[in-house]
Design a protein around this motif. Structure first.
Motif, PDB file in Angstrom:
ATOM      1  N   GLU A  73     -23.513   5.443 -10.936  1.00 28.52           N
ATOM      2  CA  GLU A  73     -22.139   5.305 -10.499  1.00 28.52           C
ATOM      3  C   GLU A  73     -22.032   4.213  -9.455  1.00 28.52           C
ATOM      4  N   LYS A  74     -21.033   3.368  -9.591  1.00 28.82           N
ATOM      5  CA  LYS A  74     -20.773   2.341  -8.600  1.00 28.82           C
ATOM      6  C   LYS A  74     -19.276   2.276  -8.340  1.00 28.82           C
ATOM      7  N   PRO A  75     -18.855   2.030  -7.115  1.00 27.80           N
ATOM      8  CA  PRO A  75     -17.429   1.909  -6.829  1.00 27.80           C
ATOM      9  C   PRO A  75     -16.877   0.599  -7.375  1.00 27.80           C
ATOM     10  N   LEU A  76     -15.576   0.584  -7.650  1.00 29.24           N
ATOM     11  CA  LEU A  76     -14.952  -0.661  -8.044  1.00 29.24           C
ATOM     12  C   LEU A  76     -15.022  -1.634  -6.875  1.00 29.24           C
ATOM     13  N   VAL A  77     -15.462  -2.844  -7.139  1.00 24.65           N
ATOM     14  CA  VAL A  77     -15.665  -3.828  -6.074  1.00 24.65           C
ATOM     15  C   VAL A  77     -14.367  -4.594  -5.838  1.00 24.65           C
ATOM     16  N   THR A  78     -13.884  -4.592  -4.616  1.00 26.73           N
ATOM     17  CA  THR A  78     -12.700  -5.347  -4.233  1.00 26.73           C
ATOM     18  C   THR A  78     -13.028  -6.227  -3.034  1.00 26.73           C
ATOM     19  N   LYS A  79     -12.296  -7.324  -2.906  1.00 16.75           N
ATOM     20  CA  LYS A  79     -12.546  -8.241  -1.801  1.00 16.75           C
ATOM     21  C   LYS A  79     -11.297  -9.081  -1.531  1.00 16.75           C
ATOM     22  N   LEU A  80     -11.066  -9.364  -0.252  1.00 17.54           N
ATOM     23  CA  LEU A  80      -9.954 -10.228   0.146  1.00 17.54           C
ATOM     24  C   LEU A  80     -10.492 -11.595   0.538  1.00 17.54           C
ATOM     25  N   TYR A  81      -9.836 -12.645   0.071  1.00 17.81           N
ATOM     26  CA  TYR A  81     -10.270 -14.010   0.320  1.00 17.81           C
ATOM     27  C   TYR A  81      -9.276 -14.732   1.220  1.00 17.81           C
ATOM     28  N   LEU A  82      -9.789 -15.581   2.104  1.00 12.21           N
ATOM     29  CA  LEU A  82      -8.925 -16.358   2.983  1.00 12.21           C
ATOM     30  C   LEU A  82      -8.020 -17.295   2.195  1.00 12.21           C
ATOM     31  N   ARG A  83      -8.463 -17.685   1.013  1.00  9.07           N
ATOM     32  CA  ARG A  83      -7.677 -18.602   0.186  1.00  9.07           C
ATOM     33  C   ARG A  83      -6.300 -18.037  -0.128  1.00  9.07           C
ATOM     34  N   ARG A  84      -6.168 -16.712  -0.065  1.00  9.35           N
ATOM     35  CA  ARG A  84      -4.891 -16.105  -0.413  1.00  9.35           C
ATOM     36  C   ARG A  84      -3.754 -16.620   0.477  1.00  9.35           C
ATOM     37  N   PHE A  85      -4.078 -16.919   1.739  1.00  3.94           N
ATOM     38  CA  PHE A  85      -3.045 -17.413   2.649  1.00  3.94           C
ATOM     39  C   PHE A  85      -2.618 -18.831   2.285  1.00  3.94           C
ATOM     40  N   ALA A  86      -3.565 -19.652   1.812  1.00  4.80           N
ATOM     41  CA  ALA A  86      -3.230 -21.008   1.389  1.00  4.80           C
ATOM     42  C   ALA A  86      -2.361 -20.975   0.131  1.00  4.80           C
ATOM     43  N   VAL A  87      -2.702 -20.091  -0.809  1.00  5.82           N
ATOM     44  CA  VAL A  87      -1.909 -19.940  -2.026  1.00  5.82           C
ATOM     45  C   VAL A  87      -0.481 -19.533  -1.668  1.00  5.82           C
ATOM     46  N   LEU A  88      -0.375 -18.555  -0.781  1.00  2.93           N
ATOM     47  CA  LEU A  88       0.940 -18.066  -0.370  1.00  2.93           C
ATOM     48  C   LEU A  88       1.746 -19.156   0.325  1.00  2.93           C
ATOM     49  N   LEU A  89       1.097 -19.934   1.186  1.00  3.52           N
ATOM     50  CA  LEU A  89       1.785 -20.980   1.932  1.00  3.52           C
ATOM     51  C   LEU A  89       2.307 -22.081   1.011  1.00  3.52           C
ATOM     52  N   VAL A  90       1.460 -22.568   0.108  1.00  6.84           N
ATOM     53  CA  VAL A  90       1.882 -23.654  -0.782  1.00  6.84           C
ATOM     54  C   VAL A  90       3.025 -23.197  -1.679  1.00  6.84           C
ATOM     55  N   PHE A  91       2.901 -21.997  -2.229  1.00  4.81           N
ATOM     56  CA  PHE A  91       3.996 -21.487  -3.063  1.00  4.81           C
ATOM     57  C   PHE A  91       5.291 -21.381  -2.256  1.00  4.81           C
ATOM     58  N   SER A  92       5.198 -20.813  -1.063  1.00 11.31           N
ATOM     59  CA  SER A  92       6.398 -20.625  -0.237  1.00 11.31           C
ATOM     60  C   SER A  92       7.072 -21.955   0.074  1.00 11.31           C
ATOM     61  N   LEU A  93       6.281 -23.001   0.275  1.00 11.51           N
ATOM     62  CA  LEU A  93       6.847 -24.297   0.646  1.00 11.51           C
ATOM     63  C   LEU A  93       7.573 -24.969  -0.526  1.00 11.51           C
ATOM     64  N   TYR A  94       6.959 -24.945  -1.734  1.00 16.45           N
ATOM     65  CA  TYR A  94       7.688 -25.596  -2.822  1.00 16.45           C
ATOM     66  C   TYR A  94       8.846 -24.727  -3.309  1.00 16.45           C
ATOM     67  N   SER A  95       8.755 -23.418  -3.104  1.00 16.45           N
ATOM     68  CA  SER A  95       9.915 -22.557  -3.351  1.00 16.45           C
ATOM     69  C   SER A  95      11.033 -22.880  -2.361  1.00 16.45           C
ATOM     70  N   LEU A  96      10.654 -23.198  -1.129  1.00 20.18           N
ATOM     71  CA  LEU A  96      11.598 -23.601  -0.086  1.00 20.18           C
ATOM     72  C   LEU A  96      12.385 -24.833  -0.533  1.00 20.18           C
ATOM     73  N   VAL A  97      11.675 -25.848  -1.020  1.00 25.21           N
ATOM     74  CA  VAL A  97      12.333 -27.097  -1.417  1.00 25.21           C
ATOM     75  C   VAL A  97      13.272 -26.858  -2.590  1.00 25.21           C
ATOM     76  N   ASN A  98      12.879 -25.987  -3.516  1.00 28.11           N
ATOM     77  CA  ASN A  98      13.749 -25.697  -4.656  1.00 28.11           C
ATOM     78  C   ASN A  98      15.034 -25.015  -4.205  1.00 28.11           C
ATOM     79  N   ALA A  99      14.934 -24.076  -3.268  1.00 26.46           N
ATOM     80  CA  ALA A  99      16.125 -23.402  -2.749  1.00 26.46           C
ATOM     81  C   ALA A  99      17.006 -24.381  -1.972  1.00 26.46           C
ATOM     82  N   PHE A 100      16.368 -25.296  -1.242  1.00 21.34           N
ATOM     83  CA  PHE A 100      17.127 -26.322  -0.515  1.00 21.34           C
ATOM     84  C   PHE A 100      17.965 -27.150  -1.482  1.00 21.34           C
ATOM     85  N   GLN A 101      17.365 -27.514  -2.620  1.00 14.76           N
ATOM     86  CA  GLN A 101      18.086 -28.332  -3.586  1.00 14.76           C
ATOM     87  C   GLN A 101      19.208 -27.553  -4.267  1.00 14.76           C
ATOM     88  N   TRP A 102      19.088 -26.233  -4.283  1.00 14.15           N
ATOM     89  CA  TRP A 102      20.152 -25.404  -4.850  1.00 14.15           C
ATOM     90  C   TRP A 102      21.416 -25.459  -3.980  1.00 14.15           C
TER      91      TRP A 102
END
Length: 535
Positions: A73-102
């Motif tokens: 038996e082994k537990p399901l392996v989970t892990k959090l990566y620092l990259r997640r914050f970069a992914v979130l930031l880049v998405f939020s920024l280009y989503s920002l520009v799209n809303a601005f253009q709206w």
């Protein structure tokens, strides 16, 4: 059933005569289930064999796979990566520009009507086109997200947003309204590949105790874009009706600046965003298959969602609330100018106040959900307070004090805009394990439909009568939304899996392939289970 039942004791494997080690003792030699396993499946059990985490980095040779000891038996392996914050930031920024253009046209609609020499309704359509385009394209967009993954979808959203921004640069000229409309249509198509991603990014990159906050932050980027769209255009493009050449110069500065930022964000999207991390961030993600199989049925997934009564109620209530926000945002300039002529800059500032207050509300609601998981109660409370805020805003708009309008607009925005991520996360919870992109896409589709209808009707009422008549129209619909929200049955399926408290079973969507590696876990049954079979 509890998530712990997913971690059944490792079933010993016997190698088939032809060397295929995928056979298991789940099936008898005659191809039928043993009595024990038939009973297990009848009780909703789905046996999971956990693979070594290194299987995510390289393929396990057959001999190594066979060497796993029975009963291990082994537990399901989970892990959090620092990259997640970069992914979130880049998405939020280009989503920002799209809303601005709206919103960049609507907040100074009187200036653009003068510059392009068109009717007010034509400028309104530069905003409404975002809603019209979304509805027919959301289904192929969510299909693409499920089939091709997060990265391809993000690239389309960011890339089209960049193209639209550059086309706008070529639309500076009193006779080029058709070009600017074309550019806005391109940006509206980009929006289709943006609005449905917050819940997907939050689910596949963030842990169970931060997923709601991450979703709220992703939505916040779009809200911040609206806020900047309210603030900057009145400053960059002041009303110089007596000098169209200067007006065109100011418009070109705004367009070229937007295009430069969009280009930079497209490059960052290429380098930063990935489909998912090597290891899943939560058990709810760990037990789901990675990607889709050849048996994937997007149509069946849509049908499953529409058979979910709680989700249908959420679709309607979310559409009403978000559609009301879209309508108020689009017509805010007209409402303010009607009662306070010449206050274009303050109209933008009031819009900024509305959205910034909503950003604070979004983050606070996300943090609250991560700590309490009280999705229905929080959603209903915020809905009621948004309704109260709309009533107060409606009947204080014409009192002659702009400072009061700033205050009531901020209160309205805090709750109305703060509701947006609540609907996303609540939808994911009650539809798990269906695709987050599909549920979010449908929520946004209904929001666009209601937004388009509300904007046209409220705009007509505002023009023919006064802003109060249009706002009362929204108040009536928001009251209906409160009733619909109260009727939603709260069944937090994803949260139950993460906590290991799902005792009554969880529907397996038809698109879930039942025999493939899934973030460290292998679903062992080779049966074709119906969607009523539970994990």
């Amino acid at each position: 059933m509890v998530a712990g039942e997913l971690l059944q004791e490792h079933v010993g494997r016997t190698k088939a005569p032809d060397g295929d080690d995928s056979s298991s003792e789940t099936l008898a030699s005659n191809g039928k289930l043993s009595e024990d396993h038939r009973n297990g499946l009848a009780n909703g059990a789905l046996h999971v064999t956990v693979l070594d985490p290194s299987a995510l980095e390289k393929e396990i040779p057959p001999e190594e796979n066979q060497a796993m000891l029975p009963g291990e038996e082994k537990p399901l392996v989970t892990k959090l990566y620092l990259r997640r914050f970069a992914v979130l930031l880049v998405f939020s920024l280009y989503s920002l520009v799209n809303a601005f253009q709206w919103i960049q046209y609507s907040i100074i609609s009187n200036i653009f009507t003068e510059y392009y020499n068109v009717a007010t309704v034509a400028i309104d359509w530069l905003s409404i086109v975002y809603m019209v385009t979304y509805v027919p394209l959301i289904f192929p967009a969510t299909w693409l997200l499920d089939k091709k993954g997060l990265k391809i979808t993000a690239l389309l959203g960011s890339g089209l947003n960049c193209v639209g921004a550059w086309v706008k640069c070529a639309s500076v000229g009193p006779s080029l309204f058709g070009v600017t409309m074309t550019a806005q249509i391109i940006c509206s198509v980009a929006q289709v590949f943006i609005l449905g991603l917050p819940s997907r990014i939050a689910s596949v990159w963030f842990g169970p105790n931060e997923v709601s906050t991450a979703c709220a932050t992703a939505v916040l980027g779009n809200q911040l874009g609206s806020a900047i769209g309210f603030l900057l255009p009145p400053i960059l493009v002041p009303n110089t009706a007596d000098n169209k050449e200067l007006m065109g110069h100011n418009i070109s500065i705004m367009f070229y600046g937007t295009a430069a930022v969009s280009t930079l964000l497209f490059i960052l999207t290429i380098t930063v965003i990935k489909d998912r991390p090597p290891l899943p961030p939560s058990q709810a993600q760990a037990v789901l298959p990675v990607g889709t199989s050849e048996d994937y049925s997007y149509k069946r997934s849509i049908i499953n969602l529409f058979k979910n009564k709680a989700f249908v109620l959420l679709l309607l209530s979310y559409g009403i609330m978000t559609g009301s926000f879209y309508s108020v945002s689009t017509l805010l300039n007209q409402m303010i100018i009607h009662h306070y002529p010449g206050e274009e800059v303050n109209a933008g500032r009031i819009g900024l106040t509305l959205v910034v207050a909503g950003m604070v509300g979004s983050i606070l609601c996300g943090i609250w959900l991560d700590h309490t998981k009280t999705y229905k109660m929080t959603t209903l409370t915020v809905y009621v307070l948004s309704f109260v805020g709309m009533i107060v805003f409606t009947f204080t708009l014409d009192v002659g004090h702009l400072l009061l309008v700033f205050f009531t607009g901020g209160a309205l925005g805090f709750f109305m805009t703060g509701y947006l991520p609540l609907g996303f996360e609540f939808g994911v919870e009650i539809t798990y394990p269906e695709s987050e992109g599909t549920s979010s896409g449908l929520l946004n589709a209904f929001a666009q439909v209601f937004g388009m209808i509300f904007t046209l009707i409220q705009g007509k009422l505002t023009t023919d009568y006064n802003p109060q008549a249009g706002n009362i129209f929204l108040c009536v619909w928001m009251f209906v939304g409160i009733i619909l929200t109260a009727l939603i049955k709260s069944d937090l399926k994803r949260n139950d899996i993460n906590l290991g408290t799902n005792s009554k079973g969880q529907a397996v969507p038809t698109e879930c392939p039942l025999e493939r590696a899934s973030n460290g876990a292998k679903l062992e049954s080779t049966l074709s289970l119906s969607r009523e079979t539970s994990l």
